[in-house]
Design a protein around this motif. Structure first.
Motif, short mmCIF file in Angstrom:
data_model
loop_
_atom_site.label_atom_id
_atom_site.label_comp_id
_atom_site.label_asym_id
_atom_site.label_seq_id
_atom_site.Cartn_x
_atom_site.Cartn_y
_atom_site.Cartn_z
N GLN A 252 69.34 57.88 32.46
CA GLN A 252 69.67 58.53 32.64
C GLN A 252 69.88 60.05 31.84
O GLN A 252 70.35 60.79 32.45
CB GLN A 252 71.35 58.64 33.28
CG GLN A 252 71.76 57.46 33.64
CD GLN A 252 71.41 57.43 34.75
OE1 GLN A 252 71.62 58.62 35.41
NE2 GLN A 252 70.51 56.04 36.12
N THR A 253 68.26 60.07 30.88
CA THR A 253 68.23 61.05 30.26
C THR A 253 67.02 61.61 30.60
O THR A 253 65.70 60.69 30.50
CB THR A 253 68.03 60.64 29.09
OG1 THR A 253 69.99 60.14 28.40
CG2 THR A 253 67.60 62.04 27.88
N TYR A 254 66.48 63.61 31.08
CA TYR A 254 65.20 63.56 31.19
C TYR A 254 64.38 63.58 30.20
O TYR A 254 64.90 64.69 28.69
CB TYR A 254 65.82 64.93 31.71
CG TYR A 254 64.43 65.48 32.21
CD1 TYR A 254 63.75 64.98 33.59
CD2 TYR A 254 63.90 66.88 31.40
CE1 TYR A 254 62.83 65.85 33.77
CE2 TYR A 254 63.16 67.22 31.58
CZ TYR A 254 62.04 66.93 32.82
OH TYR A 254 61.06 67.35 33.17
N GLY A 255 63.50 63.57 30.28
CA GLY A 255 61.88 63.89 29.63
C GLY A 255 61.24 62.71 29.57
O GLY A 255 60.67 62.01 30.46
N GLY A 256 59.99 62.95 29.28
CA GLY A 256 58.89 62.26 29.28
C GLY A 256 57.51 62.49 27.60
O GLY A 256 57.84 63.14 27.13
N SER A 257 56.56 62.28 27.83
CA SER A 257 55.82 62.01 26.88
C SER A 257 54.69 63.45 27.11
O SER A 257 53.94 62.99 28.96
CB SER A 257 55.42 60.81 26.38
OG SER A 257 54.93 60.12 26.82
N PHE A 258 53.59 63.38 26.13
CA PHE A 258 51.77 63.56 26.90
C PHE A 258 51.43 63.60 25.74
O PHE A 258 51.65 63.26 24.22
CB PHE A 258 51.67 65.00 26.89
CG PHE A 258 52.19 65.61 25.61
CD1 PHE A 258 50.77 66.62 24.46
CD2 PHE A 258 53.17 67.33 25.74
CE1 PHE A 258 51.68 67.78 23.68
CE2 PHE A 258 53.99 67.55 24.67
CZ PHE A 258 52.81 67.87 23.64
N LEU A 259 50.50 63.13 25.59
CA LEU A 259 49.14 62.78 24.80
C LEU A 259 47.45 63.29 25.38
O LEU A 259 47.07 62.45 26.36
CB LEU A 259 48.69 61.31 24.37
CG LEU A 259 48.08 60.45 22.75
CD1 LEU A 259 49.05 59.09 22.61
CD2 LEU A 259 46.54 60.66 23.36
N TYR A 260 46.76 63.71 24.57
CA TYR A 260 45.99 64.72 24.80
C TYR A 260 44.76 64.76 24.28
O TYR A 260 45.48 65.31 22.96
CB TYR A 260 46.83 66.52 25.31
CG TYR A 260 47.10 66.38 26.34
CD1 TYR A 260 47.75 65.69 27.18
CD2 TYR A 260 48.08 67.37 25.95
CE1 TYR A 260 48.70 66.50 27.74
CE2 TYR A 260 49.52 68.08 26.90
CZ TYR A 260 49.73 67.46 28.20
OH TYR A 260 50.20 67.16 29.00
N HIS A 261 43.77 64.18 24.68
CA HIS A 261 42.51 64.16 23.64
C HIS A 261 41.61 65.37 23.85
O HIS A 261 41.42 65.67 24.88
CB HIS A 261 41.75 62.98 24.39
CG HIS A 261 42.72 61.55 23.78
ND1 HIS A 261 41.55 60.22 23.05
CD2 HIS A 261 43.42 60.88 24.17
CE1 HIS A 261 42.02 59.72 22.84
NE2 HIS A 261 43.95 59.88 23.98
N ILE A 262 42.07 66.20 22.70
CA ILE A 262 40.98 67.46 22.13
C ILE A 262 39.87 66.73 21.91
O ILE A 262 39.55 66.11 21.66
CB ILE A 262 42.14 68.17 22.07
CG1 ILE A 262 41.34 69.54 22.28
CG2 ILE A 262 41.85 67.83 20.00
CD1 ILE A 262 42.47 70.73 22.10
N ASP A 263 38.87 67.85 20.92
CA ASP A 263 37.69 67.80 20.37
C ASP A 263 37.62 67.20 19.31
O ASP A 263 39.18 67.58 18.62
CB ASP A 263 37.26 69.20 20.84
CG ASP A 263 37.99 69.93 20.07
OD1 ASP A 263 38.94 70.25 19.67
OD2 ASP A 263 36.42 71.00 20.80
N ASN A 264 36.97 66.70 18.41
CA ASN A 264 37.15 66.47 16.66
C ASN A 264 37.76 66.03 16.08
O ASN A 264 38.60 65.70 15.26
CB ASN A 264 37.54 68.00 16.53
CG ASN A 264 36.57 69.50 16.31
OD1 ASN A 264 35.04 69.27 16.50
ND2 ASN A 264 37.29 70.07 17.05
#
Length: 557
Positions: A252-264
């Motif tokens: 019932q709680t709005y939210g979420g995540s991200f995991l982004y692979h950048i360089d280096n």
């Protein structure tokens, strides 16, 4: 540009005259300045433009995921690749996971809505992109003043905005000038463009003065918390973009995540919690720490090293929460107005586009010899733009997801995947985020595990990695309208939520010498995320501008 001196509260202060003053050196503000100078060059004329940035340097206060849609940048600077813009990591793969405490279910690629598809986009450090935009602006003759916070809106006799004043430097905690005192300066302009980001301090004042929110839904927000990690090269996949929903938040709680692979060999890992949550025991910071322990996330991070930390509120109301964008003498652009597309978790392209539209309206007005009126061409151009079309299609996303993960997922899938956002209905935001907390007596306390110092951490060690600093001998920029409210209302009714919703350990309830509760405000820790200004249930906490140059200093966030 012309300069004069006038008398202020503490004596004479310098006044500088420009055609356009831009408040905020983020993507929206810099796009505004660049576009103004481009238009002037095309017309063979001159226009004086300055940008005020409260961070110690451009990019110092910039925090975003970030996956960037280059559409607006293509319009602003078509040869950005040749100019060396730091968009170096194209997205190579999208994954969307629904998490339970121990498991994960991936959404098949064929079922993924367009808003979660990132082909053609780039994984970036928005702080680096911002610094690059600053170089482009300076190359065109824009005057940029980092370390100068716009602290006050100035008005003409007819009530129109005539510019801003920067904050005084060297005012002691007692409110009196100290030995290193320097008065602020006034910047007067024919038009002032406000691009302060989410919950801008001056933008909030302007909204109240000119009733800009009348007729629109309440603006709602999320708190985004982010860490930058260096990980094992064998686990690194440049361009991999992962989003999740579900655990550790309840359905019932709005939210979420991200995991982004950048360089280096670096990944950006972050968590967003909608600030309309109801349980005062919830801690967005602790939820983020728990999230990193999930098997699908920890497998990337274990053996790695956390190198940076930050937090920032983001606007999430979308199209229905946009205020009136113009008022006599000025406009709101970027996230100061709330242009972020929450369904895509993207705002930099919207910031750049709205900065360009505001610049076009201001340039035409200046060339026509006008000043101080409403730049009505700006909202008209927005309504005819691709950005309006994009936000219109996504206008119901936050409202559906706030109704619960299961129903929200089904309805967003229906609207975005099957109907492509072309639906005849519009859902409304009914409450402001500070109105949603339930009394603690009606909620179950949440027990969070202790940090292990390897994968999960405490607030103070996190703030250390944000390079946050404020001049200690200055009045607190975290003000209380009524000093009695934190104990009489927040602690007694809501179990002191400010000690949990702040991601930087600014607010602590401590016992004084008489064993009575007291709210201690550690303003030195403040990340300028604005969560307290948004979520405080009585709106008793008011964030005001500290000395310029203070706050976090994000290198590559």
């Amino acid at each position: 540009m012309a300069t004069t001196c006038i008398t202020g509260q503490y004596g004479p202060r310098e006044t500088m005259e420009y055609d356009v003053v831009v408040v905020g050196g983020g993507p929206a503000g810099l796009a505004t300045a660049i576009r103004l100078k481009q238009r002037a060059a095309e017309a063979g004329t001159e226009i004086s433009v300055c940008v005020l940035e409260k961070g110690s340097e451009l990019g110092a206060h910039i925090l975003s995921g970030a996956v960037m849609d280059p559409r607006a940048l293509n319009e602003l600077i078509p040869d950005w690749k040749e100019r060396g813009a730091p968009l170096d990591v194209p997205v190579t793969e999208d994954r969307f996971l629904f998490l339970t405490e121990t498991g994960a279910r991936a959404v098949p690629d064929w079922a993924l809505p367009d808003n979660f598809r990132n082909h053609g986009n780039y994984v970036i450090s928005l702080a680096r992109v911002t610094r690059w935009l600053g170089q482009q602006a300076e190359g065109l003759g824009v005057e940029i003043f980092p370390g100068f916070a716009a602290a006050e809106v100035l008005y003409r006799d007819d009530g129109s905005v005539k510019g801003v004043a920067t904050g005084n430097m060297g005012v002691g905690k007692d409110g009196e000038p100290a030995g290193n005192f320097q008065p602020g300066m006034e910047l007067h302009a024919k038009y002032t463009i406000f691009c302060e980001g989410a919950r801008g301090h001056l933008g909030r004042q302007l909204s109240e003065r000119f009733k800009l929110q009348d007729g629109a839904d309440p603006q709602v927000y999320g708190l985004g918390i982010k860490e930058l990690w260096e990980i094992d090269p064998s686990k690194h996949k440049p361009g991999l973009v992962i989003h999740t929903a579900g655990w550790p938040l309840d359905t019932q709680t709005y939210g979420g995540s991200f995991l982004y692979h950048i360089d280096n060999n670096q990944v950006m890992v972050g968590f967003v919690v909608g600030l309309g949550y109801t349980n005062p025991y919830l801690s967005p910071f602790e939820e983020f720490q728990r999230y990193k322990t999930h098997p699908e996330i920890r497998k990337f991070l274990e053996g790695g090293k956390r190198v940076s930390y930050g937090a920032r509120a983001i606007t999430a109301g979308g199209l229905v929460s946009l205020p009136k964008l113009v008022f006599p003498g000025g406009v709101l652009a970027g996230d100061d107005a709330g242009f972020l597309n929450v369904s895509r978790i993207k705002g930099s392209h919207a910031a750049i586009k709205t900065g360009m539209l505001a610049a076009d309206a201001a340039f035409d007005a200046v060339c026509a010899g006008r000043q101080g009126d409403e730049l009505v061409a700006y909202p008209q151009a927005f309504r005819q733009s691709w950005l309006h079309t994009e936000l219109h299609k996504a206008r119901n996303f936050k409202q559906w997801m706030s109704k619960g993960l299961v129903l929200g997922t089904l309805m967003v899938g229906l609207e975005q995947k099957l109907l492509r956002g072309n639906v005849p209905w519009t859902l409304r935001h009914r409450y402001r985020d500070h109105e949603t907390l339930k009394p603690a007596s009606q909620c179950v306390p949440i027990e969070y595990p202790r940090p292990d110092g390897k994968l999960t951490f405490d607030r103070l060690s996190s703030v250390f990695l944000s390079n946050t600093n404020h001049e200690e001998n200055q009045p607190s920029h975290l003000t209380l309208t009524d000093p009695s409210v934190p104990i009489a209302l927040n602690l007694r009714t809501y179990a002191g939520p400010e000690a949990r919703f702040c991601p930087a350990g600014v607010y602590e309830f401590v016992k004084d010498a008489k064993n009575e509760d007291h709210l201690q405000i550690n303003a030195q820790n403040c990340l300028h995320c604005k969560t307290c200004d948004i979520k405080d249930p009585s709106q008793n906490i008011v964030w005001v501008t500290p000395e310029g140059g203070g706050g976090p200093n994000y290198p590559n966030m």
